[in-house]
Design a protein around this motif. Structure first.
Motif, PDB file in Angstrom:
ATOM      1  N   ALA A  47      37.897  37.747  51.211  1.00  0.00           N
ATOM      2  CA  ALA A  47      38.785  38.203  50.155  1.00  0.00           C
ATOM      3  C   ALA A  47      38.133  39.753  49.541  1.00  0.00           C
ATOM      4  N   PHE A  48      39.144  40.242  48.908  1.00  0.00           N
ATOM      5  CA  PHE A  48      39.025  41.494  48.360  1.00  0.00           C
ATOM      6  C   PHE A  48      39.899  41.497  47.004  1.00  0.00           C
ATOM      7  N   ASN A  49      39.455  41.852  45.848  1.00  0.00           N
ATOM      8  CA  ASN A  49      40.324  41.574  44.675  1.00  0.00           C
ATOM      9  C   ASN A  49      40.084  42.853  43.635  1.00  0.00           C
ATOM     10  N   TYR A  50      41.028  43.668  43.289  1.00  0.00           N
ATOM     11  CA  TYR A  50      41.020  44.749  42.508  1.00  0.00           C
ATOM     12  C   TYR A  50      41.364  44.194  40.925  1.00  0.00           C
ATOM     13  N   GLU A  51      40.852  44.462  40.026  1.00  0.00           N
ATOM     14  CA  GLU A  51      41.055  44.015  38.671  1.00  0.00           C
ATOM     15  C   GLU A  51      40.779  45.123  37.734  1.00  0.00           C
ATOM     16  N   ASN A  52      41.762  45.279  36.783  1.00  0.00           N
ATOM     17  CA  ASN A  52      41.271  46.321  35.728  1.00  0.00           C
ATOM     18  C   ASN A  52      40.547  45.364  34.682  1.00  0.00           C
ATOM     19  N   GLU A  68      50.357  48.173  32.771  1.00  0.00           N
ATOM     20  CA  GLU A  68      49.408  48.360  33.773  1.00  0.00           C
ATOM     21  C   GLU A  68      49.489  47.663  35.014  1.00  0.00           C
ATOM     22  N   LEU A  69      49.243  47.853  36.126  1.00  0.00           N
ATOM     23  CA  LEU A  69      48.913  47.072  37.198  1.00  0.00           C
ATOM     24  C   LEU A  69      47.391  46.614  37.093  1.00  0.00           C
ATOM     25  N   ASN A  70      47.586  45.315  36.945  1.00  0.00           N
ATOM     26  CA  ASN A  70      45.969  44.467  36.142  1.00  0.00           C
ATOM     27  C   ASN A  70      45.538  44.052  37.283  1.00  0.00           C
ATOM     28  N   GLN A  71      45.992  43.597  38.475  1.00  0.00           N
ATOM     29  CA  GLN A  71      45.355  42.902  39.575  1.00  0.00           C
ATOM     30  C   GLN A  71      45.983  42.977  41.054  1.00  0.00           C
ATOM     31  N   LEU A  72      45.313  43.181  41.746  1.00  0.00           N
ATOM     32  CA  LEU A  72      45.904  43.182  43.196  1.00  0.00           C
ATOM     33  C   LEU A  72      44.859  42.516  44.249  1.00  0.00           C
ATOM     34  N   GLY A  73      45.011  41.397  44.802  1.00  0.00           N
ATOM     35  CA  GLY A  73      44.058  40.899  45.800  1.00  0.00           C
ATOM     36  C   GLY A  73      44.811  39.970  47.043  1.00  0.00           C
ATOM     37  N   LEU A 100      38.857  39.719  29.195  1.00  0.00           N
ATOM     38  CA  LEU A 100      39.481  38.805  29.986  1.00  0.00           C
ATOM     39  C   LEU A 100      40.868  39.338  30.556  1.00  0.00           C
ATOM     40  N   ASN A 101      40.631  39.600  32.024  1.00  0.00           N
ATOM     41  CA  ASN A 101      41.827  40.191  32.567  1.00  0.00           C
ATOM     42  C   ASN A 101      42.131  39.137  34.040  1.00  0.00           C
ATOM     43  N   GLY A 102      42.983  39.850  34.664  1.00  0.00           N
ATOM     44  CA  GLY A 102      43.176  39.119  35.998  1.00  0.00           C
ATOM     45  C   GLY A 102      44.903  38.436  36.031  1.00  0.00           C
ATOM     46  N   THR A 103      44.832  37.405  36.982  1.00  0.00           N
ATOM     47  CA  THR A 103      45.957  36.917  37.308  1.00  0.00           C
ATOM     48  C   THR A 103      46.538  36.119  35.856  1.00  0.00           C
ATOM     49  N   ALA A 104      47.864  35.733  36.153  1.00  0.00           N
ATOM     50  CA  ALA A 104      48.789  35.110  34.904  1.00  0.00           C
ATOM     51  C   ALA A 104      48.121  33.795  34.754  1.00  0.00           C
TER      52      ALA A 104
END
Length: 498
Positions: free
Chosen positions: A128-133, A103-108, A37-41
């Protein structure tokens, strides 16, 4: 005669040596079939229960229809501090280790286009686009203890005496060949022979049978493992709102992985009757590659307060490659014998397919004061398969050992003017039928958000724990340490309405 020191003239920094045999295990496949489970806070604070909510960059990975819930062009960036603590038990001896990383976990970002035409069927659409670890693979653990029966010699004897229908390696090959001229299987025998792990049953050059040179047990083992890397994903999303009650969306996902596992296995003999006193076997395995998948989903408003969500995530089709470097150090009759070829063994690339996933969701919105949300997911891990030739037996093992697993997530949010308070809980079943090789996962989370002007700052703390087995080696010496992993993660996100 055995070489005391592998001649440096043949030590290449890298050599393109292609293997015809596969060297992967079911555990390697499961590492890519499972995630985290990763992503935004905000997403993490509510334990990822966003399938019927949308309106968050990470929510589109659960249900791609969620991008059409946004009212404005929006961008989010997230940083996560990962901390993992491992407690190991190996034949009754306990040890501890921990690892942490930032880490940079998310950017979108999402771009919303409203349809201003009166009585239009499609009210708006979003891109939309979203990068996620999707999974941070940084980890380390240390296990130590006395194995009463099994020694590392079984690993090397397995290769020296032949696997399956393959015969044993000729003694003349062990004495006269160079490491880089051998297949990976024969290289393992070569390393064991030069570390005095076994002896030929005869002195004939065409001898192909070998017996152990290791003293009687018990055997003291120390196993240090460090992993570095990540599984990442970039989602390209399109969604639309139809009328005032239905949202539809789809993702095309590009996956990539970069993973390094470094291990050092040490074995010591209390009664060195054969002259062999200790051995250390070092391995480094680098796995890299990429893949693709897709998502489709829908969110429906039954009322202004009640929402339902349904989503499907396809299998991920990976193409991967491995590079392996090894060396071994033995202490025999008081002398250290080092066999370090300095060669990177590059395996043929191979395919892997992970299972698809179904998610059903329910959310209730309490006006502008808060919400509660539920997600339930199913994934059939027995559908995990290597798609390249030569993996029939491993695929059968995957099918027989893995099972369908469910995941439950619940999250809640309460708003007080510009402040949001959040919490969540999740439970994920083991992917294994025995429920032991990798155990069930339980976790909880909490967080808060502060909105100001046209932006928002969110902070989340998430915790989960899981038990698993860590075998000392992938073949023969598969006695495992029992690892209890506790993960403490802190995520900070900044969201801006553009």
């Amino acid at each position: 005669m055995k070489r005391y020191l592998f001649i440096a003239a043949f030590s290449l920094t890298a050599a393109a040596l292609h293997a015809q045999q596969n060297l992967n295990t079911p555990e390697d496949a499961v590492r890519y079939a499972t995630g985290n489970l990763n992503g935004t806070a905000r997403f993490r604070a509510m334990s990822g229960a966003f399938g019927a909510l949308g309106g968050d960059m990470s929510a589109i990975n659960v249900n791609p229809a969620g991008s059409a819930v946004f009212n404005y062009n929006t961008a989010t960036i997230s940083l996560t501090n990962y901390n993992i603590r491992n407690k190991s038990d190996y034949f009754g001896t306990g040890t501890k280790d921990n690892d942490s990383s930032l880490e940079l976990n998310q950017l979108g970002a999402v771009f919303v286009y409203n349809n201003t035409k009166e009585n239009a069927t499609v009210k708006k659409f979003a891109i939309a686009f979203n990068y996620e670890n999707t999974d941070n693979l940084d980890n380390s653990f240390f296990s130590a203890g006395y194995n009463p029966n099994n020694s590392i010699d079984q690993y090397f004897l397995r290769y020296a005496n032949g696997i399956g229908n393959e015969g044993g390696i000729y003694l003349s090959t062990l004495n006269n060949s160079y490491y880089e001229d051998l297949s990976f299987i024969d290289q393992q025998a070569f390393l064991g022979y030069n570390a005095y792990m076994f002896n030929p049953d005869t002195s004939s050059p065409d001898n192909t049978t070998y017996s152990s040179n290791v003293p009687a047990g018990p055997y003291y083992n120390e196993n240090s493992i460090s992993t570095r890397g990540y599984n990442g994903k970039v989602a390209f999303n399109f969604a639309m709102q139809i009328q005032n009650w239905l949202y539809l969306g789809a993702n095309l996902n590009a996956h990539f992985t970069d993973y390094i596992k470094t291990s050092s296995l040490y074995e010591d003999y209390a009664n060195p009757t054969t002259g062999l006193e200790a051995v250390r076997f070092n391995n480094r395995r680098y796995t890299y590659g990429g893949g693709f998948s897709f998502n489709v989903g829908a969110i429906a408003k039954a009322t202004e307060s009640l929402r339902f969500g349904l989503a499907y995530e396809s299998p991920t089709w990976y193409r991967l490659q491995d590079e392996i470097t090894q060396n071994i150090i033995a202490r025999n009759n008081g002398s250290n014998i080092v066999t370090d070829p300095g060669i990177t063994f590059i395996l043929d690339d191979y395919g892997l397919k992970t299972p698809g996933k179904y998610t059903g969701s329910l959310a209730y919105i309490f006006g502008g004061s808060g919400l509660i949300s539920f997600d339930y997911s199913l994934k059939d891990y027995s559908q995990t398969k290597y798609t390249s030739s030569g993996y029939g037996s491993i695929n059968s093992e995957l099918e027989n050992s893995l099972d369908t697993a469910s995941e439950f997530r619940v999250g809640a949010e309460y708003r007080i003017k510009f402040l949001s308070l959040r919490g969540g809980y999740r439970y994920e079943q083991s992917p294994y039928k025995n429920g032991y090789t990798v155990g069930d996962l339980t976790g909880w989370s909490a967080g808060l958000g502060f909105a100001f002007n046209n932006s928002r700052l969110d902070l989340a703390y998430s915790y989960f724990e899981r038990k698993s087995n860590a075998p000392l080696l992938t073949a023969a010496l598969t006695d495992s340490a029992r690892i209890n992993s506790s993960n403490n993660n802190v995520t900070l996100s900044y969201t801006l309405d553009l």
